[in-house]
Design a protein around this motif. Structure first.
Motif, PDB file in Angstrom:
ATOM      1  N   ASP A 112      15.430 103.329 104.825  1.00 45.78           N
ATOM      2  CA  ASP A 112      14.878 102.683 106.022  1.00 45.78           C
ATOM      3  C   ASP A 112      15.992 102.263 106.978  1.00 45.78           C
ATOM      4  O   ASP A 112      15.868 102.399 108.204  1.00 45.78           O
ATOM      5  CB  ASP A 112      14.053 101.460 105.626  1.00 45.78           C
ATOM      6  CG  ASP A 112      12.737 101.830 104.944  1.00 45.78           C
ATOM      7  OD1 ASP A 112      12.347 103.014 105.027  1.00 45.78           O
ATOM      8  OD2 ASP A 112      12.127 100.937 104.325  1.00 45.78           O
ATOM      9  N   ALA A 113      17.098 101.748 106.421  1.00 44.94           N
ATOM     10  CA  ALA A 113      18.239 101.365 107.255  1.00 44.94           C
ATOM     11  C   ALA A 113      18.847 102.594 107.920  1.00 44.94           C
ATOM     12  O   ALA A 113      19.240 102.554 109.098  1.00 44.94           O
ATOM     13  CB  ALA A 113      19.284 100.642 106.411  1.00 44.94           C
ATOM     14  N   GLU A 114      18.923 103.700 107.176  1.00 42.15           N
ATOM     15  CA  GLU A 114      19.460 104.946 107.733  1.00 42.15           C
ATOM     16  C   GLU A 114      18.599 105.451 108.882  1.00 42.15           C
ATOM     17  O   GLU A 114      19.111 105.937 109.902  1.00 42.15           O
ATOM     18  CB  GLU A 114      19.549 106.010 106.636  1.00 42.15           C
ATOM     19  CG  GLU A 114      20.134 107.326 107.107  1.00 42.15           C
ATOM     20  CD  GLU A 114      20.352 108.320 105.973  1.00 42.15           C
ATOM     21  OE1 GLU A 114      20.568 109.509 106.275  1.00 42.15           O
ATOM     22  OE2 GLU A 114      20.312 107.912 104.796  1.00 42.15           O
ATOM     23  N   ALA A 115      17.267 105.308 108.734  1.00 39.73           N
ATOM     24  CA  ALA A 115      16.352 105.728 109.797  1.00 39.73           C
ATOM     25  C   ALA A 115      16.560 104.904 111.063  1.00 39.73           C
ATOM     26  O   ALA A 115      16.359 105.394 112.181  1.00 39.73           O
ATOM     27  CB  ALA A 115      14.907 105.610 109.318  1.00 39.73           C
ATOM     28  N   LEU A 116      16.983 103.659 110.905  1.00 42.42           N
ATOM     29  CA  LEU A 116      17.194 102.774 112.052  1.00 42.42           C
ATOM     30  C   LEU A 116      18.527 103.030 112.746  1.00 42.42           C
ATOM     31  O   LEU A 116      18.637 102.896 113.971  1.00 42.42           O
ATOM     32  CB  LEU A 116      17.131 101.306 111.600  1.00 42.42           C
ATOM     33  CG  LEU A 116      15.748 100.776 111.198  1.00 42.42           C
ATOM     34  CD1 LEU A 116      15.878  99.419 110.519  1.00 42.42           C
ATOM     35  CD2 LEU A 116      14.842 100.661 112.423  1.00 42.42           C
ATOM     36  N   THR A 117      19.553 103.366 111.969  1.00 36.72           N
ATOM     37  CA  THR A 117      20.906 103.464 112.533  1.00 36.72           C
ATOM     38  C   THR A 117      21.447 104.881 112.619  1.00 36.72           C
ATOM     39  O   THR A 117      22.407 105.133 113.370  1.00 36.72           O
ATOM     40  CB  THR A 117      21.888 102.633 111.685  1.00 36.72           C
ATOM     41  OG1 THR A 117      21.968 103.204 110.363  1.00 36.72           O
ATOM     42  CG2 THR A 117      21.437 101.178 111.588  1.00 36.72           C
ATOM     43  N   GLY A 118      20.875 105.789 111.820  1.00 41.01           N
ATOM     44  CA  GLY A 118      21.422 107.138 111.755  1.00 41.01           C
ATOM     45  C   GLY A 118      22.642 107.243 110.864  1.00 41.01           C
ATOM     46  O   GLY A 118      23.280 108.295 110.778  1.00 41.01           O
ATOM     47  N   VAL A 119      22.972 106.154 110.189  1.00 44.99           N
ATOM     48  CA  VAL A 119      24.124 106.115 109.280  1.00 44.99           C
ATOM     49  C   VAL A 119      23.638 106.291 107.849  1.00 44.99           C
ATOM     50  O   VAL A 119      22.639 105.677 107.447  1.00 44.99           O
ATOM     51  CB  VAL A 119      24.883 104.778 109.409  1.00 44.99           C
ATOM     52  CG1 VAL A 119      26.015 104.705 108.395  1.00 44.99           C
ATOM     53  CG2 VAL A 119      25.409 104.604 110.824  1.00 44.99           C
ATOM     54  N   HIS A 120      24.336 107.112 107.067  1.00 44.34           N
ATOM     55  CA  HIS A 120      23.958 107.294 105.659  1.00 44.34           C
ATOM     56  C   HIS A 120      24.567 106.186 104.811  1.00 44.34           C
ATOM     57  O   HIS A 120      25.751 105.859 104.938  1.00 44.34           O
ATOM     58  CB  HIS A 120      24.444 108.643 105.139  1.00 44.34           C
ATOM     59  CG  HIS A 120      24.145 108.847 103.683  1.00 44.34           C
ATOM     60  ND1 HIS A 120      22.858 108.996 103.203  1.00 44.34           N
ATOM     61  CD2 HIS A 120      24.979 108.899 102.602  1.00 44.34           C
ATOM     62  CE1 HIS A 120      22.899 109.141 101.886  1.00 44.34           C
ATOM     63  NE2 HIS A 120      24.177 109.088 101.503  1.00 44.34           N
ATOM     64  N   TYR A 121      23.739 105.576 103.954  1.00 44.74           N
ATOM     65  CA  TYR A 121      24.188 104.494 103.078  1.00 44.74           C
ATOM     66  C   TYR A 121      24.102 104.957 101.627  1.00 44.74           C
ATOM     67  O   TYR A 121      23.047 105.415 101.168  1.00 44.74           O
ATOM     68  CB  TYR A 121      23.319 103.245 103.290  1.00 44.74           C
ATOM     69  CG  TYR A 121      23.380 102.717 104.706  1.00 44.74           C
ATOM     70  CD1 TYR A 121      24.453 101.958 105.156  1.00 44.74           C
ATOM     71  CD2 TYR A 121      22.356 103.009 105.611  1.00 44.74           C
ATOM     72  CE1 TYR A 121      24.514 101.487 106.461  1.00 44.74           C
ATOM     73  CE2 TYR A 121      22.405 102.547 106.916  1.00 44.74           C
ATOM     74  CZ  TYR A 121      23.481 101.789 107.337  1.00 44.74           C
ATOM     75  OH  TYR A 121      23.545 101.344 108.629  1.00 44.74           O
ATOM     76  N   ASP A 122      25.209 104.797 100.910  1.00 47.90           N
ATOM     77  CA  ASP A 122      25.321 105.248  99.524  1.00 47.90           C
ATOM     78  C   ASP A 122      25.043 104.069  98.594  1.00 47.90           C
ATOM     79  O   ASP A 122      25.733 103.042  98.658  1.00 47.90           O
ATOM     80  CB  ASP A 122      26.729 105.795  99.282  1.00 47.90           C
ATOM     81  CG  ASP A 122      26.926 106.328  97.868  1.00 47.90           C
ATOM     82  OD1 ASP A 122      25.972 106.276  97.060  1.00 47.90           O
ATOM     83  OD2 ASP A 122      28.045 106.787  97.567  1.00 47.90           O
ATOM     84  N   ILE A 123      24.068 104.207  97.702  1.00 48.37           N
ATOM     85  CA  ILE A 123      23.696 103.115  96.802  1.00 48.37           C
ATOM     86  C   ILE A 123      24.830 102.785  95.828  1.00 48.37           C
ATOM     87  O   ILE A 123      24.884 101.679  95.271  1.00 48.37           O
ATOM     88  CB  ILE A 123      22.405 103.460  96.032  1.00 48.37           C
ATOM     89  CG1 ILE A 123      21.830 102.185  95.372  1.00 48.37           C
ATOM     90  CG2 ILE A 123      22.659 104.549  94.993  1.00 48.37           C
ATOM     91  CD1 ILE A 123      20.448 102.370  94.798  1.00 48.37           C
ATOM     92  N   ASN A 124      25.749 103.722  95.621  1.00 47.04           N
ATOM     93  CA  ASN A 124      26.865 103.481  94.707  1.00 47.04           C
ATOM     94  C   ASN A 124      28.039 102.786  95.382  1.00 47.04           C
ATOM     95  O   ASN A 124      29.063 102.534  94.741  1.00 47.04           O
ATOM     96  CB  ASN A 124      27.329 104.807  94.097  1.00 47.04           C
ATOM     97  CG  ASN A 124      26.265 105.443  93.225  1.00 47.04           C
ATOM     98  OD1 ASN A 124      25.676 104.777  92.378  1.00 47.04           O
ATOM     99  ND2 ASN A 124      25.997 106.721  93.449  1.00 47.04           N
ATOM    100  N   ASN A 125      27.900 102.501  96.677  1.00 45.44           N
ATOM    101  CA  ASN A 125      28.944 101.815  97.430  1.00 45.44           C
ATOM    102  C   ASN A 125      28.421 100.445  97.844  1.00 45.44           C
ATOM    103  O   ASN A 125      27.480 100.347  98.643  1.00 45.44           O
ATOM    104  CB  ASN A 125      29.326 102.639  98.665  1.00 45.44           C
ATOM    105  CG  ASN A 125      30.486 102.044  99.434  1.00 45.44           C
ATOM    106  OD1 ASN A 125      30.409 100.926  99.939  1.00 45.44           O
ATOM    107  ND2 ASN A 125      31.573 102.797  99.531  1.00 45.44           N
ATOM    108  N   LEU A 126      28.999  99.378  97.294  1.00 45.40           N
ATOM    109  CA  LEU A 126      28.489  98.029  97.550  1.00 45.40           C
ATOM    110  C   LEU A 126      28.560  97.677  99.033  1.00 45.40           C
ATOM    111  O   LEU A 126      27.672  97.003  99.562  1.00 45.40           O
ATOM    112  CB  LEU A 126      29.274  96.998  96.734  1.00 45.40           C
ATOM    113  CG  LEU A 126      28.785  95.552  96.855  1.00 45.40           C
ATOM    114  CD1 LEU A 126      27.354  95.414  96.339  1.00 45.40           C
ATOM    115  CD2 LEU A 126      29.704  94.599  96.089  1.00 45.40           C
ATOM    116  N   GLY A 127      29.605  98.141  99.715  1.00 52.86           N
ATOM    117  CA  GLY A 127      29.704  97.880 101.144  1.00 52.86           C
ATOM    118  C   GLY A 127      28.523  98.455 101.899  1.00 52.86           C
ATOM    119  O   GLY A 127      27.973  97.821 102.809  1.00 52.86           O
ATOM    120  N   ASP A 128      28.107  99.664 101.519  1.00 48.81           N
ATOM    121  CA  ASP A 128      26.945 100.298 102.151  1.00 48.81           C
ATOM    122  C   ASP A 128      25.671  99.514 101.851  1.00 48.81           C
ATOM    123  O   ASP A 128      24.802  99.354 102.728  1.00 48.81           O
ATOM    124  CB  ASP A 128      26.789 101.732 101.649  1.00 48.81           C
ATOM    125  CG  ASP A 128      27.775 102.696 102.313  1.00 48.81           C
ATOM    126  OD1 ASP A 128      28.583 102.233 103.132  1.00 48.81           O
ATOM    127  OD2 ASP A 128      27.717 103.898 102.006  1.00 48.81           O
TER     128      ASP A 128
END
Length: 255
Positions: free
Chosen positions: A114-130
């Motif tokens: 859902d966040a990716e759909a809003l920003t166009g940025v890919h978020y990796d669940i294995n990366n805490l920063g993401d």
């Protein structure tokens, strides 16, 4: 402070600066530092050892926690436990945030999508920063960002929390032998906001409305009270009459 220095190294002073500013959102430097340390190692790993980015991400996460608690009414400890769980890839407390996602890995993946759909940025669940950044995006979409700081200036509870945090910072500065001038200024400002912008206006409103409340009680409360007493007396009288009738009936039967 020792943990902050160890984990954030060259960015430690930046973390301390963020921690001082966090009192405006009702977070003391000590509480801030504890949270920054609790997931500092995981954030450093997420950013490939870049301590500056880790410090910035920690600051965003800590303020997001305060905003979530202020807006959703959730106990801040529950929110902090959820964030600490995410650092260990444990998503069972995601529902503590009340963002509309359940406490599973699948639901966290849905949040990231859902966040990716809003920003166009890919978020990796294995990366805490993401993970923390995606939560920040969702909270921003829901209007939670900045709520704690806003309440610290506009509400009784929020301004009291800000004053309390500033007071704790002042005590900490005194105990550590630091320059107390910044902490004293911060405390004076937050105390002034609490007293003059929130407490005194609230008391003024209370006393302004007190005569109306008393009059309303006299008009509606007292008649209701008298009616209740009258009904109670009537019920007691009926009960005594019934008891007397039973007693006389029993006397005639025995006689």
């Amino acid at each position: 402070l020792g943990g902050v220095d160890t984990l954030y190294g060259s960015a430690a002073e930046g973390v301390r600066s963020y921690a001082r500013e966090a009192a405006a959102a009702g977070i003391s430097m000590n509480t801030y530092s504890e949270q920054a340390v609790s997931f500092g190692a995981a954030l450093k790993q997420a950013f490939g050892g870049d301590v500056a980015k880790a410090a910035e991400a920690a600051n965003t996460a800590i303020l997001d926690m305060a905003d979530n608690s202020a807006k959703m009414g959730t106990d801040i400890t529950s929110v902090q436990m959820a964030y600490q769980g995410f650092a260990k890839q444990n998503y069972t407390m995601l529902d503590n945030l009340k963002l509309g996602y359940g406490g599973t890995k699948t639901e966290m993946e849905r949040l990231l999508a859902d966040a990716e759909a809003l920003t166009g940025v890919h978020y990796d669940i294995n990366n805490l920063g993401d993970v923390y950044e995606a939560i920040h995006v969702i909270q921003g979409e829901l209007g939670l960002t900045g709520v704690a700081a806003q309440e610290a200036s506009e509400t009784f509870t929020g301004s009291f929390a800000a004053m309390k945090a500033a007071g704790q910072n002042l005590l900490g500065s005194l105990a550590l032998g630091q320059d107390v001038a910044p902490a004293m200024t911060q405390f004076a400002t937050s105390a002034s906001t609490f007293l003059f912008n929130n407490l005194l206006p609230m008391l003024g409103t209370f006393f302004k409305n007190l005569p109306i409340a008393i009059l309303t009680f006299i008009k509606t409360g007292i008649p209701a009270l008298l009616s209740g007493i009258s009904n109670m007396i009537s019920q007691v009288a009926n009960s005594l009459t019934t008891l007397a009738d039973i007693s006389r009936s029993e006397e005639r039967r025995v006689g």
